[in-house]
Design a protein around this motif. Structure first.
Motif, short mmCIF file in Angstrom:
data_model
loop_
_atom_site.label_atom_id
_atom_site.label_comp_id
_atom_site.label_asym_id
_atom_site.label_seq_id
_atom_site.Cartn_x
_atom_site.Cartn_y
_atom_site.Cartn_z
N LEU A 125 -2.64 -32.61 -20.73
CA LEU A 125 -3.59 -32.37 -22.12
C LEU A 125 -5.11 -32.81 -21.91
O LEU A 125 -6.04 -32.24 -22.25
CB LEU A 125 -3.20 -32.93 -23.36
N SER A 126 -5.11 -34.21 -21.15
CA SER A 126 -6.33 -34.61 -20.81
C SER A 126 -7.03 -33.66 -19.86
O SER A 126 -8.35 -33.27 -20.19
CB SER A 126 -6.21 -35.86 -20.24
N ILE A 127 -6.30 -33.38 -19.09
CA ILE A 127 -7.21 -32.17 -18.26
C ILE A 127 -7.44 -30.83 -18.54
O ILE A 127 -8.55 -30.23 -18.46
CB ILE A 127 -6.16 -32.14 -16.79
N PHE A 128 -6.80 -30.43 -19.59
CA PHE A 128 -6.95 -29.22 -20.46
C PHE A 128 -8.28 -29.36 -21.10
O PHE A 128 -9.22 -28.48 -21.30
CB PHE A 128 -5.71 -29.00 -21.35
N PHE A 129 -8.43 -30.54 -21.94
CA PHE A 129 -9.69 -30.79 -22.66
C PHE A 129 -10.84 -30.96 -21.84
O PHE A 129 -12.04 -30.24 -22.00
CB PHE A 129 -9.76 -31.94 -23.57
N LEU A 130 -10.77 -31.65 -20.48
CA LEU A 130 -11.70 -31.52 -19.63
C LEU A 130 -12.25 -30.13 -19.19
O LEU A 130 -13.33 -29.71 -18.91
CB LEU A 130 -11.26 -32.28 -18.25
N ALA A 131 -11.37 -29.17 -18.92
CA ALA A 131 -11.52 -27.77 -18.55
C ALA A 131 -11.87 -26.87 -19.81
O ALA A 131 -12.85 -26.11 -19.46
CB ALA A 131 -10.43 -27.33 -17.95
N PHE A 132 -11.41 -27.26 -20.91
CA PHE A 132 -11.70 -26.16 -22.16
C PHE A 132 -13.06 -26.47 -22.76
O PHE A 132 -13.70 -25.38 -23.12
CB PHE A 132 -10.37 -26.49 -23.14
N LEU A 133 -13.12 -27.68 -23.21
CA LEU A 133 -14.32 -28.17 -24.19
C LEU A 133 -15.66 -27.63 -23.42
O LEU A 133 -16.60 -26.96 -24.19
CB LEU A 133 -14.26 -29.45 -24.37
N PRO A 134 -16.04 -28.17 -22.10
CA PRO A 134 -17.30 -27.78 -21.49
C PRO A 134 -17.57 -26.03 -21.64
O PRO A 134 -18.77 -25.84 -21.56
CB PRO A 134 -17.04 -28.16 -20.20
N GLN A 135 -16.88 -25.41 -21.89
CA GLN A 135 -16.76 -23.80 -21.84
C GLN A 135 -17.69 -23.64 -23.02
O GLN A 135 -18.22 -22.46 -22.88
CB GLN A 135 -15.36 -23.08 -21.53
N PHE A 136 -17.63 -24.41 -24.04
CA PHE A 136 -18.07 -23.89 -25.40
C PHE A 136 -19.31 -24.74 -25.58
O PHE A 136 -19.80 -24.85 -26.89
CB PHE A 136 -17.24 -24.00 -26.51
N ILE A 137 -20.00 -25.50 -24.54
CA ILE A 137 -21.13 -26.33 -24.66
C ILE A 137 -22.53 -25.75 -24.11
O ILE A 137 -22.37 -25.26 -22.88
CB ILE A 137 -20.86 -27.81 -24.15
N ASP A 138 -23.34 -25.67 -24.59
CA ASP A 138 -24.60 -25.02 -24.27
C ASP A 138 -25.16 -25.83 -22.94
O ASP A 138 -25.35 -27.00 -23.11
CB ASP A 138 -25.82 -25.09 -25.27
N VAL A 139 -25.46 -25.13 -21.84
CA VAL A 139 -25.74 -25.66 -20.90
C VAL A 139 -27.30 -26.61 -21.01
O VAL A 139 -27.53 -27.34 -20.26
CB VAL A 139 -26.32 -24.96 -19.46
N ASN A 140 -27.99 -26.08 -21.98
CA ASN A 140 -29.33 -26.74 -22.15
C ASN A 140 -29.24 -27.88 -23.13
O ASN A 140 -30.30 -28.31 -23.76
CB ASN A 140 -30.35 -25.95 -22.85
N THR A 141 -28.25 -28.16 -23.77
CA THR A 141 -27.97 -29.42 -24.87
C THR A 141 -28.44 -30.64 -24.09
O THR A 141 -28.18 -30.92 -22.91
CB THR A 141 -26.40 -29.52 -25.30
N ALA A 142 -28.99 -31.29 -25.06
CA ALA A 142 -29.49 -32.73 -24.74
C ALA A 142 -28.50 -33.76 -24.88
O ALA A 142 -28.54 -35.01 -24.17
CB ALA A 142 -30.63 -33.26 -25.63
N SER A 143 -27.13 -33.42 -25.49
CA SER A 143 -26.24 -34.27 -25.58
C SER A 143 -24.79 -34.03 -25.25
O SER A 143 -24.02 -33.51 -26.34
CB SER A 143 -26.35 -35.16 -27.02
N PRO A 144 -24.50 -33.66 -24.32
CA PRO A 144 -23.14 -32.81 -23.82
C PRO A 144 -21.98 -33.75 -24.24
O PRO A 144 -20.93 -32.93 -24.73
CB PRO A 144 -23.15 -32.57 -22.49
N MET A 145 -22.09 -34.82 -24.21
CA MET A 145 -20.80 -35.84 -24.71
C MET A 145 -20.61 -35.71 -26.06
O MET A 145 -19.50 -35.57 -26.51
CB MET A 145 -21.12 -37.14 -24.13
N LEU A 146 -21.69 -35.75 -26.84
CA LEU A 146 -21.55 -35.80 -28.35
C LEU A 146 -21.21 -34.24 -28.78
O LEU A 146 -20.31 -34.46 -29.79
CB LEU A 146 -22.92 -35.89 -28.87
N ASP A 147 -21.60 -33.07 -27.95
CA ASP A 147 -21.15 -31.92 -28.15
C ASP A 147 -19.57 -31.71 -28.16
O ASP A 147 -18.94 -31.15 -28.64
CB ASP A 147 -21.74 -30.92 -27.47
N MET A 148 -18.87 -32.58 -26.94
CA MET A 148 -17.51 -32.45 -26.71
C MET A 148 -16.69 -33.24 -27.71
O MET A 148 -15.84 -32.69 -28.07
CB MET A 148 -17.45 -33.19 -25.44
#
Length: 207
Positions: A125-148
């Motif tokens: 499940l941890s590996i799943f979220f590591l692979a799943f969540l970044p797919q829906f985060i804007d590459v230009n976001t200033a705060s990717p961790m907060l978006d995750m």
């Protein structure tokens, strides 16, 4: 957040797994209130997996075969323990114990704990979220961790709502099912077999 994220998350959440099965089992055995505690436990376990993904711990699990195997087989052992406990407890789904207060079993906190552990000990499940969540985060976001964290929180809310609905549905037919001991005896064996099957599936899981 996009509609694609919501639809994909919903599809994932409604796919039967340990959390949903545990909510169903607890609701039939102990009633809706305890079933909701099981749903809460299954949902709270997601916090650790999202945290692991955000902090990169999931990548460590993916890279370290020993760490992955240790967590995985701890999860397998716990699933088998739950199956054994279900078969051993003669009050499980007993028609003479329709009143929640009369059933000897785990407290609300104990049920939340079991719900957390059932999913917590699944490193996939941890590996799943590591692979799943970044797919829906804007590459230009200033705060990717907060978006995750935001996306993970939305996923958790959806999980809690779906699990709660499963509990409500199970509670609506609980009295009818419990009035048929033969049916409940087969359900009891079936749920135990399901936990064994989930344990076997986890045991065969590769990184």
């Amino acid at each position: 957040m996009t509609i694609e994220f919501l639809l994909t998350s919903l599809f994932i959440v409604i796919t039967p797994g340990t959390g949903m099965i545990f909510t169903l089992v607890v609701t039939l055995r102990r009633g809706l209130r305890m079933g909701l505690m099981a749903a809460l436990g299954g949902t709270l376990s997601i916090i650790s997996h999202i945290t692991a993904a955000v902090l990169g711990l999931a990548a460590l699990l993916h890279a370290s075969a020993m760490a992955f195997q240790m967590v995985k087989f701890a999860g397998v052992a716990y699933l088998l323990f739950m199956a054994y406990k279900m078969l051993k407890d003669k009050e499980q789904f007993d028609a003479d114990h329709l009143d929640d207060a009369s059933v000897q079993g785990p407290s609300a906190l104990g049920i939340v704990r079991d719900g957390i552990l059932l999913n917590l000990l699944n490193p996939k499940l941890s590996i799943f979220f590591l692979a799943f969540l970044p797919q829906f985060i804007d590459v230009n976001t200033a705060s990717p961790m907060l978006d995750m964290v935001e996306l993970g929180s939305i996923f958790m809310v959806m999980t809690l709502l779906v699990f709660a609905l499963v509990g409500v549905a199970a509670a609506s037919v609980r009295d009818k099912l419990l009035s048929r001991p033969a049916v409940m005896a087969w359900l009891k064996r079936g749920f135990a077999a399901t936990f064994v099957a989930l344990g076997a599936k986890l045991a065969l899981t590769q990184r």
